[in-house]
Design a protein around this motif. Structure first.
Motif, PDB file in Angstrom:
ATOM      1  N   PHE A  61       0.798  -1.105   0.142  1.00 16.26           N
ATOM      2  CA  PHE A  61       0.048   0.037  -0.014  1.00 16.26           C
ATOM      3  C   PHE A  61       0.844   1.442  -0.136  1.00 16.26           C
ATOM      4  O   PHE A  61       0.389   2.241  -0.642  1.00 16.26           O
ATOM      5  N   ALA A  62       1.910   1.475   0.705  1.00 14.58           N
ATOM      6  CA  ALA A  62       2.588   2.402   1.012  1.00 14.58           C
ATOM      7  C   ALA A  62       3.548   2.683  -0.354  1.00 14.58           C
ATOM      8  O   ALA A  62       3.600   3.698  -0.779  1.00 14.58           O
ATOM      9  N   ALA A  63       4.003   1.549  -1.058  1.00 14.33           N
ATOM     10  CA  ALA A  63       4.775   1.661  -2.436  1.00 14.33           C
ATOM     11  C   ALA A  63       3.743   2.296  -3.346  1.00 14.33           C
ATOM     12  O   ALA A  63       4.031   3.139  -4.068  1.00 14.33           O
ATOM     13  N   LYS A  64       2.689   1.755  -3.367  1.00 11.98           N
ATOM     14  CA  LYS A  64       1.537   2.458  -4.385  1.00 11.98           C
ATOM     15  C   LYS A  64       1.178   3.640  -4.362  1.00 11.98           C
ATOM     16  O   LYS A  64       1.049   4.512  -4.970  1.00 11.98           O
ATOM     17  N   ALA A  65       1.152   4.091  -2.771  1.00  7.45           N
ATOM     18  CA  ALA A  65       0.611   5.610  -2.509  1.00  7.45           C
ATOM     19  C   ALA A  65       1.908   6.608  -2.966  1.00  7.45           C
ATOM     20  O   ALA A  65       1.667   7.653  -3.719  1.00  7.45           O
ATOM     21  N   GLN A  66       3.184   6.087  -2.715  1.00  9.13           N
ATOM     22  CA  GLN A  66       4.103   6.719  -3.112  1.00  9.13           C
ATOM     23  C   GLN A  66       4.329   6.787  -4.709  1.00  9.13           C
ATOM     24  O   GLN A  66       4.575   8.179  -5.318  1.00  9.13           O
ATOM     25  N   LEU A  67       4.147   5.739  -5.337  1.00  4.27           N
ATOM     26  CA  LEU A  67       4.118   5.840  -6.732  1.00  4.27           C
ATOM     27  C   LEU A  67       3.029   6.869  -7.420  1.00  4.27           C
ATOM     28  O   LEU A  67       3.535   7.374  -8.358  1.00  4.27           O
ATOM     29  N   ARG A  68       1.965   6.660  -6.807  1.00  8.49           N
ATOM     30  CA  ARG A  68       1.011   7.626  -7.390  1.00  8.49           C
ATOM     31  C   ARG A  68       1.098   8.907  -7.194  1.00  8.49           C
ATOM     32  O   ARG A  68       0.821   9.748  -7.853  1.00  8.49           O
ATOM     33  N   ALA A  69       1.948   9.307  -6.138  1.00  9.66           N
ATOM     34  CA  ALA A  69       2.101  10.693  -5.889  1.00  9.66           C
ATOM     35  C   ALA A  69       3.581  11.092  -6.433  1.00  9.66           C
ATOM     36  O   ALA A  69       3.798  12.045  -6.311  1.00  9.66           O
ATOM     37  N   ARG A  70       4.095   9.971  -7.053  1.00 12.24           N
ATOM     38  CA  ARG A  70       5.638  10.169  -7.640  1.00 12.24           C
ATOM     39  C   ARG A  70       6.627  10.822  -6.871  1.00 12.24           C
ATOM     40  O   ARG A  70       7.219  11.830  -7.062  1.00 12.24           O
ATOM     41  N   LEU A  83      10.204  -6.527   3.134  1.00 14.65           N
ATOM     42  CA  LEU A  83       8.887  -7.059   3.684  1.00 14.65           C
ATOM     43  C   LEU A  83       8.337  -7.683   2.541  1.00 14.65           C
ATOM     44  O   LEU A  83       7.584  -8.702   2.840  1.00 14.65           O
ATOM     45  N   CYS A  84       8.569  -7.497   1.233  1.00  7.60           N
ATOM     46  CA  CYS A  84       7.679  -8.182   0.277  1.00  7.60           C
ATOM     47  C   CYS A  84       8.620  -8.975  -0.762  1.00  7.60           C
ATOM     48  O   CYS A  84       7.988  -9.902  -1.510  1.00  7.60           O
ATOM     49  N   GLY A  85       9.724  -8.814  -0.421  1.00  9.73           N
ATOM     50  CA  GLY A  85      10.642  -9.758  -1.320  1.00  9.73           C
ATOM     51  C   GLY A  85      11.068  -9.193  -2.738  1.00  9.73           C
ATOM     52  O   GLY A  85      11.167 -10.225  -3.861  1.00  9.73           O
ATOM     53  N   MET A  86      10.578  -8.019  -3.295  1.00  4.77           N
ATOM     54  CA  MET A  86      10.308  -7.452  -4.501  1.00  4.77           C
ATOM     55  C   MET A  86      10.721  -5.849  -4.774  1.00  4.77           C
ATOM     56  O   MET A  86      10.474  -5.308  -3.447  1.00  4.77           O
ATOM     57  N   SER A  87      10.575  -5.312  -5.529  1.00 11.35           N
ATOM     58  CA  SER A  87      10.649  -3.923  -5.542  1.00 11.35           C
ATOM     59  C   SER A  87       9.343  -3.283  -5.349  1.00 11.35           C
ATOM     60  O   SER A  87       8.466  -3.927  -5.226  1.00 11.35           O
ATOM     61  N   ALA A  88       9.345  -1.858  -4.960  1.00 10.70           N
ATOM     62  CA  ALA A  88       8.348  -1.201  -4.801  1.00 10.70           C
ATOM     63  C   ALA A  88       7.078  -1.170  -5.736  1.00 10.70           C
ATOM     64  O   ALA A  88       6.136  -1.337  -5.641  1.00 10.70           O
ATOM     65  N   GLU A  89       7.879  -1.094  -7.194  1.00 12.27           N
ATOM     66  CA  GLU A  89       7.042  -1.052  -8.330  1.00 12.27           C
ATOM     67  C   GLU A  89       6.344  -2.306  -8.383  1.00 12.27           C
ATOM     68  O   GLU A  89       5.068  -2.299  -8.864  1.00 12.27           O
ATOM     69  N   ALA A  90       6.697  -3.556  -8.200  1.00  9.34           N
ATOM     70  CA  ALA A  90       6.314  -4.859  -8.258  1.00  9.34           C
ATOM     71  C   ALA A  90       5.311  -4.949  -6.989  1.00  9.34           C
ATOM     72  O   ALA A  90       4.168  -5.349  -7.529  1.00  9.34           O
ATOM     73  N   ALA A  91       5.664  -4.507  -6.166  1.00 10.91           N
ATOM     74  CA  ALA A  91       4.622  -4.551  -4.778  1.00 10.91           C
ATOM     75  C   ALA A  91       3.334  -3.829  -5.128  1.00 10.91           C
ATOM     76  O   ALA A  91       2.151  -3.947  -4.890  1.00 10.91           O
TER      77      ALA A  91
END
Length: 134
Positions: A61-70, A83-91
Motif C-alpha cells: 500500500f505504501a509503495a502504491k501511494a508513493q508511486l501514485r504521488a510520484r 518485507l515483500c521480497g520485491m521492488s516497490a514497483e512490483a509490490a
C-alpha cells in the motif's frame, strides 16, 4: 544505536488477539515513513511471525501511494525488498492486480448476509496478502 521502537520487544504487536489489520498498518507506516535501516525492518518482519503477509500488504500500500504521488523513496524500495521480497514497483502492481473484479457489495448491504460476503476493501486486502503467503 537501535531505533527506539526496537529497544522494546516487538512481539507484543503480533500476539494472538491483535487484529491482523494492525500488522498492515505497521507495514504501511514502516515503509512509507522511513527512519529504520534494513536490519530494523528485518527484525520487524521476523517479529511479525504469521502476520508477515499483512505486514507486506501494508508495505505494498505504501509503495502504491508513493508511486501514485510520484515521490518514491529509496527507503520505500528497501522496505519493499525486505518485507515483500520485491521492488516497490512490483509490490504496487500487486495492489492494482488485486483490484480487478472486486465485489460491489457495500458494507451497508451486508446486514443479514453471511459473514463470507466481505466488503470490497477487505477482499482487496486479502488478495494482496495472499500474494505474500508461502
Amino acid at each position: 544505536m537501535t531505533p527506539r521502537i526496537f529497544r522494546y520487544p516487538p512481539t507484543p504487536y503480533f500476539v494472538e488477539g491483535v487484529a491482523p489489520c494492525d500488522s498492515g498498518g505497521i507495514g504501511l507506516a514502516c515503509t512509507y515513513a522511513g527512519g529504520v535501516d534494513s536490519e530494523g525492518i528485518t527484525a520487524l518482519k521476523m517479529a511479525a511471525g504469521k502476520y508477515q503477509p499483512e505486514l507486506a500488504q501494508g508495505a505494498a500500500f505504501a509503495a502504491k501511494a508513493q508511486l501514485r504521488a510520484r515521490n518514491l523513496t529509496a527507503h520505500t524500495q528497501m522496505a519493499c525488498q525486505v518485507l515483500c521480497g520485491m521492488s516497490a514497483e512490483a509490490a504496487a502492481e500487486i495492489t492494482d492486480i488485486a483490484l480487478q473484479d472486486l465485489p460491489t457489495t457495500s458494507p451497508a448491504k451486508l446486514k443479514g448476509k453471511p459473514e463470507d460476503e466481505l466488503p470490497a476493501y477487505e477482499v482487496w486486502r486479502r488478495r494482496i496478502q495472499a500474494q505474500f503467503r508461502s
